[in-house]
Design an enzyme around this catalytic site. Structure first.
Site, PDB file in Angstrom:
ATOM      1  N   GLY A 190       0.670  -1.075   0.243  1.00 20.88           N
ATOM      2  CA  GLY A 190       0.012   0.173  -0.185  1.00 20.88           C
ATOM      3  C   GLY A 190       0.890   1.194   0.014  1.00 20.88           C
ATOM      4  O   GLY A 190       0.422   2.459   0.568  1.00 20.88           O
ATOM      5  N   LEU A 191       1.993   1.183  -0.297  1.00 21.47           N
ATOM      6  CA  LEU A 191       3.215   2.380  -0.388  1.00 21.47           C
ATOM      7  C   LEU A 191       3.254   2.794  -1.823  1.00 21.47           C
ATOM      8  O   LEU A 191       4.258   3.635  -2.104  1.00 21.47           O
ATOM      9  CB  LEU A 191       4.112   2.022   0.325  1.00 21.47           C
ATOM     10  CG  LEU A 191       4.035   1.515   1.563  1.00 21.47           C
ATOM     11  CD1 LEU A 191       5.530   1.055   2.067  1.00 21.47           C
ATOM     12  CD2 LEU A 191       3.522   2.695   2.610  1.00 21.47           C
ATOM     13  N   GLU A 244      -0.863   3.407 -14.653  1.00 22.02           N
ATOM     14  CA  GLU A 244      -1.555   2.701 -13.603  1.00 22.02           C
ATOM     15  C   GLU A 244      -2.958   2.282 -13.912  1.00 22.02           C
ATOM     16  O   GLU A 244      -3.568   1.427 -13.589  1.00 22.02           O
ATOM     17  CB  GLU A 244      -1.939   3.977 -12.672  1.00 22.02           C
ATOM     18  CG  GLU A 244      -0.515   4.474 -11.629  1.00 22.02           C
ATOM     19  CD  GLU A 244      -0.430   3.369 -10.508  1.00 22.02           C
ATOM     20  OE1 GLU A 244      -1.066   3.717  -9.540  1.00 22.02           O
ATOM     21  OE2 GLU A 244       0.020   2.171 -10.782  1.00 22.02           O
ATOM     22  N   ASP A 272      -1.841   8.426  -6.334  1.00 22.77           N
ATOM     23  CA  ASP A 272      -0.499   7.775  -6.073  1.00 22.77           C
ATOM     24  C   ASP A 272       0.667   8.171  -7.006  1.00 22.77           C
ATOM     25  O   ASP A 272       1.574   8.794  -6.377  1.00 22.77           O
ATOM     26  CB  ASP A 272      -0.292   6.212  -6.357  1.00 22.77           C
ATOM     27  CG  ASP A 272      -1.161   5.448  -4.950  1.00 22.77           C
ATOM     28  OD1 ASP A 272      -1.761   6.145  -4.126  1.00 22.77           O
ATOM     29  OD2 ASP A 272      -0.983   4.396  -4.814  1.00 22.77           O
TER      30      ASP A 272
END
Length: 459
Positions: free
Chosen positions: A159-160, A208, A219
């Site tokens: 989740g980074l 993405e 993100d």
């Protein structure tokens, strides 16, 4: 007959982009509440090597996930991507994928890693799809061959924002190769830098889309521009995004539980709770949103921008603790996350919360001022004994940057040069080895990295 002199090859260069952590607002953001995400100093690094003109291949080497594949440039479906009616220019705004483009590249993407188990191979195919879509959209059939080698210090699947960081690196490298970007350089006008960050961001979002199908775009926005953003979903259209260019650089402890988790399962858990207890759940979600708004007001009032007093740090820490309490109430924590929080609280080094979907993944701790090294070392031993992975990082880190050419100047005289080549880059051992070789800001006496910079006067 005399041989014609060949044109010199472009220099080897490196692009780097940060990961991200959600600081305030996870889960509430799904229901239209504001959230804040910030860049962290864990980063992806992409080394781009130009081959001689006789070598008509493009190689993608994502070493840390075991993906290594070479395509013949002349066999790629350039004719599909370069139809006059469909040609995308570097300044195009692309918010969806072209089905014809995808259909044309899928046989080439699906050629990768056929020897691997299906689950791992699917990850490789998505990575290859993103790369090929960007390479064919922005490149040329007449271009020389290249090797794109990626290394990363960002934990994957935690989740980074690791995939967004990779997509930012790829889009930046490709835009640099077609000379669509000038800079970054110290005298670059802020308006020009802002425009170029947006070009990078738009194409990273395309990558993405290939990987995630329906990403929020947050993100890649954080990774491209650095610092932090506040984002909020709208009932229709894209989310509203406020770029927090005054967000301070804060030392951060990030701990990976090493516990796999499913974002979808955690989101569904909150959805079920909301249908069962709508009023109570709405109060919790609203409280999480108000924490994000309060944090924004606090950060925006800091003068000079980026400076943090002990009082400001304490208030941000309080917000972090309250936010975690709300998330526990929603049922999205995990015993291993709570154990990290217990160990940190006992050491009295800072304020801790889960980051991302929860149910595993990572916890972040905002450090109190003047923490002693031996306290951190003792805590690290406890983390290691219980199977946690610790990273000391920076919150509010720089966005995308370039080392062009891939040479560091050492010391103040700038005479001695340290050139980064393919073999050195591939053989760097783990996170520490990557940081020692090319790490952004790791060795203060090295000059080389340059960053596009947003206008800090905006917020």
């Amino acid at each position: 007959m005399e041989r014609k002199p060949s044109s010199p090859m472009a220099p080897t260069f490196v692009v780097s982009a940060p990961g991200k952590a959600i600081v305030f607002g996870e889960h509430a953001a799904v229901y239209g509440k504001p959230a804040i995400a910030a860049a962290i100093s864990l980063r992806s690094y992409l080394l781009v090597t130009t081959l001689s003109k006789s070598r008509r291949t493009v190689q993608l080497n994502f070493r840390d996930i075991g993906l290594n594949h070479t395509w013949e440039i002349d066999t790629l479906p350039w004719n599909v991507f370069h139809q006059p009616s469909k040609k995308r220019f570097y300044h195009s705004v692309v918010d969806s994928l072209d089905s014809e483009f995808l259909e044309a590249i899928m046989p080439h993407a699906e050629a990768v890693s056929k020897h691997l188990p299906e689950k791992q191979r699917k990850i490789h195919i998505k990575s290859a799809t993103a790369f090929l879509y960007l390479f064919l959209s922005l490149g040329s059939s007449k271009s020389p061959g290249f090797v794109y080698t990626l290394r990363s210090t960002i934990p994957i699947g935690a989740g980074l924002g690791s995939s967004a960081s990779v997509c930012v690196c790829l889009s930046t490298a490709l835009l640099l190769q077609i000379r669509a970007l000038a800079g970054p350089h110290p005298d670059q006008p802020l308006q020009e830098a802002e425009m170029q960050i947006e070009h990078i961001n738009r194409w990273a979002f395309v990558g993405e889309l290939c990987i995630h199908g329906d990403p929020s775009g947050i993100d890649n926005t954080v990774s491209a521009g650095g610092k932090a953003v506040m984002f909020q979903r709208n009932a229709s259209g894209p989310p509203s995004v406020i770029r927090l260019t005054k967000f301070p650089r804060l030392p951060l402890l990030l701990v990976d539980t090493q516990q796999s988790r499913s974002t979808a399962i955690q989101v569904e858990k909150v959805k079920t709770l909301k249908s069962k207890y709508p009023e109570i759940t709405e109060m919790i979600l609203d409280g999480i949103g108000k924490l994000a708004t309060s944090a924004l007001e606090l950060i925006s009032s800091v003068d000079p921008p980026g400076s943090v007093t002990s009082d400001t740090l304490g208030r941000l820490g309080d917000f972090i603790g309250i936010n975690h309490g709300f998330l526990v109430s929603l049922g999205v924590s995990h015993p291993r996350l709570e154990r990290i929080r217990e160990l940190v609280d006992y050491a009295h080094i800072g304020w801790t919360k889960l980051t991302g979907a929860g149910g595993g993944g990572c916890a972040i701790t905002l450090f109190r001022p003047d923490i002693e090294d031996h306290t951190i070392e003792e805590l690290e031993r406890k983390f290691a004994a219980e199977g946690f992975q610790k990273y000391e990082t920076i919150l509010g880190a720089d966005g995308v940057g370039v080392l062009w050419p891939a040479v560091f100047r050492n010391g103040t005289d700038g005479k001695a040069g340290e050139e980064i080549d393919q073999e050195m880059f591939e053989n760097a051992d783990g996170v520490q080895g990557i940081d020692q070789l090319v790490g952004v800001g790791v060795q203060e006496n090295r000059e080389g990295w340059q960053f596009w910079t947003r206008d800090v006067s905006s917020r």
